[in-house]
Write a protein that holds these residues in place. Structure first.
Motif, PDB file in Angstrom:
ATOM      1  N   ALA A 124      55.424  40.472  46.487  1.00 55.78           N
ATOM      2  CA  ALA A 124      56.438  40.275  45.448  1.00 55.78           C
ATOM      3  C   ALA A 124      57.718  39.710  46.056  1.00 55.78           C
ATOM      4  O   ALA A 124      58.360  38.818  45.484  1.00 55.78           O
ATOM      5  CB  ALA A 124      56.718  41.595  44.734  1.00 55.78           C
TER       6      ALA A 124
ATOM      7  N   GLY B  16      50.950  42.666  43.188  1.00 58.79           N
ATOM      8  CA  GLY B  16      52.250  42.197  43.639  1.00 58.79           C
ATOM      9  C   GLY B  16      52.730  41.009  42.829  1.00 58.79           C
ATOM     10  O   GLY B  16      53.923  40.905  42.505  1.00 58.79           O
TER      11      GLY B  16
ATOM     12  N   ALA C 131      56.042  40.833  40.489  1.00 56.47           N
ATOM     13  CA  ALA C 131      57.076  39.798  40.588  1.00 56.47           C
ATOM     14  C   ALA C 131      57.404  39.217  39.221  1.00 56.47           C
ATOM     15  O   ALA C 131      58.581  39.017  38.869  1.00 56.47           O
ATOM     16  CB  ALA C 131      56.604  38.694  41.536  1.00 56.47           C
TER      17      ALA C 131
END
Length: 434
Positions: free
Chosen positions: A93, A214, A218
């Protein structure tokens, strides 16, 4: 007043790294310098928003690690060579959301915390942790470059390029990290096998799944930051699921040799045989028994005997194909399953060739041991081997094992250090003293 000495392992001169082959040390140093150079090349004054986001991702990673510390310590101890920690949900992320230098700072803090809470208690060498951190920095930079080239994170359901860019970023992260880790392993050992180099399929699937989470984190942070906290419950459940699998592996592994134990070998061999039978291939089992092993224990002690067992196990593992299953049946007895052999006489000839190769490897083995009388080298070992084909000599694994066991005792009765394969014709193998 004396200054306190640094913790064990922090002195670079004492690192095990320097005892590795020069080519492996060279790659480690090149990768670490490249990571530092990459960060230096992207140094810039970050915006307050980027710093706040970096702090937020670091906080989430710390909370995640603290909640899963016990599980991760067990996983770290259970891992042999490949080990995938689930902190990549946050490092990935960071790679997607932050400039490379700031993402590297997040990765450094995340891995420093992991070192304190997981890696150091599990007695992982410092140099391995430093190298792992460097590979993650480079993998994150590769992922950031891919997403940037695709125009950034997806802005909506119609942004096909953004979705494709995120998928490509996952691939870039995995490929860079895997190649760098596999490269050191390959340069450190003689061809260790594909599984040792890149990890197992389910390990890599776990890494990809973590990176996908991840990526979703994000995107969530870009829209509604506090919703990213919803990532924590599923990632912790994933930790526990992975731990169960690791505990199952530990329960099926022989502690002295690292091979499958009797129960683990039979379970895995049964599954492998099912796959072999579905493609109508043949298989074979070999049972191996160290000759006069009691004399080793009596002369040098049981600890020296354990060293011999471990050395023999390593030779057996090295002497067969990657898909072959080697296990310890107990005491000084080992067993090997050879799946996917050619049918008919060709398969039986290959079984004999493998058995003879294993017999020679054990006969040529020199095992350095530490005994109450000092450091010694144990040599002159030998092994008797019995073999049987499936389904020719036995339709099931249990039947084939009984036939192979009878062949083993035929080898013992004939003078030991011999191979006996079930069948109407027995050809004596070359024999050396033993």
């Amino acid at each position: 007043m004396d200054e306190p000495s640094p913790p064990a392992g922090w002195d670079p001169a004492s690192w095990e790294l320097w005892r590795r082959p020069a080519r492996a040390v060279g790659l480690v140093l090149v990768v670490e310098v490249a990571a530092v150079a990459l960060v230096a090349a992207h140094l810039a004054v970050p915006t307050p928003e980027a710093v706040a986001l970096a702090a937020f991702l670091t906080l989430l990673s710390v909370v995640h690690t603290e909640l899963a510390t016990g599980i991760e310590r067990i996983r770290r101890r259970a891992a042999q060579t490949s080990y995938f920690d689930l902190s990549s949900v946050w490092t990935f992320a960071a790679a997607l959301l932050l400039p490379p230098a700031l993402a590297a700072a997040v990765i450094a803090v995340v891995y420093l915390h992991l070192w304190q809470r997981v890696w150091r208690p599990a007695k992982v060498p410092v140099h391995r942790h430093v190298y792992t951190t460097a590979t993650v920095v480079l993998a994150a930079a590769a992922a950031h470059g891919v997403v940037t080239a695709a125009g950034g994170l997806p802005s909506g359901p119609e942004d096909v390029a953004g979705v494709a860019g995120m998928a490509a970023a996952v691939l870039a992260y995995v490929v860079v990290n895997t190649l760098l880790v596999a490269g050191v392993i390959a340069l450190t050992h003689e061809w260790p096998g594909v599984r040792e180099l890149v990890g197992r399929w389910d390990d890599n699937a776990l890494e990809v799944a973590t990176l996908c989470m991840g990526g979703l984190a994000a995107v969530t942070i870009g829209a509604t930051p506090w919703l990213v906290a919803l990532v924590l419950p599923p990632i912790l459940v994933l930790h526990r699921a992975v731990l169960v699998r690791h505990l199952e592996e530990v329960a099926s592994t022989d502690a002295k040799t690292g091979l499958l134990n009797s129960a683990g070998w039979q379970a895995e061999a049964t599954r492998t045989l099912r796959r072999t039978q579905r493609v109508r291939a043949t298989a074979a089992v070999l049972i191996l028994d160290l000759d006069h092993f009691k004399l080793v224990n009596d002369a040098h002690g049981h600890l020296a005997g354990d060293d011999v067992l471990a050395a023999v196990a390593a030779e057996l593992r090295a002497g067969v194909r990657e898909q072959d299953l080697v296990g310890r049946f107990g005491g000084e007895e080992f067993v090997v399953l050879l799946p996917e052999l050619p049918p008919g006489p060709l398969g039986r000839a290959e079984m004999r060739a493998v058995a003879e190769r294993l017999r020679r490897l054990v006969a040529e083995l020199d095992v350095p041991v530490c005994t109450p009388d000092g450091n010694l080298t144990i040599s002159g070992l030998s092994v008797s081997i019995g073999g049987a084909a499936i389904p020719v000599d036995g339709a099931t694994l249990e039947q084939a094992l009984k036939v192979a066991d009878a062949s083993l005792y035929a080898a013992k009765r004939s003078g030991r250090n011999l191979v006996r394969i079930a069948g109407p014709v027995q050809i004596p193998a070359p024999r050396t003293a033993g």
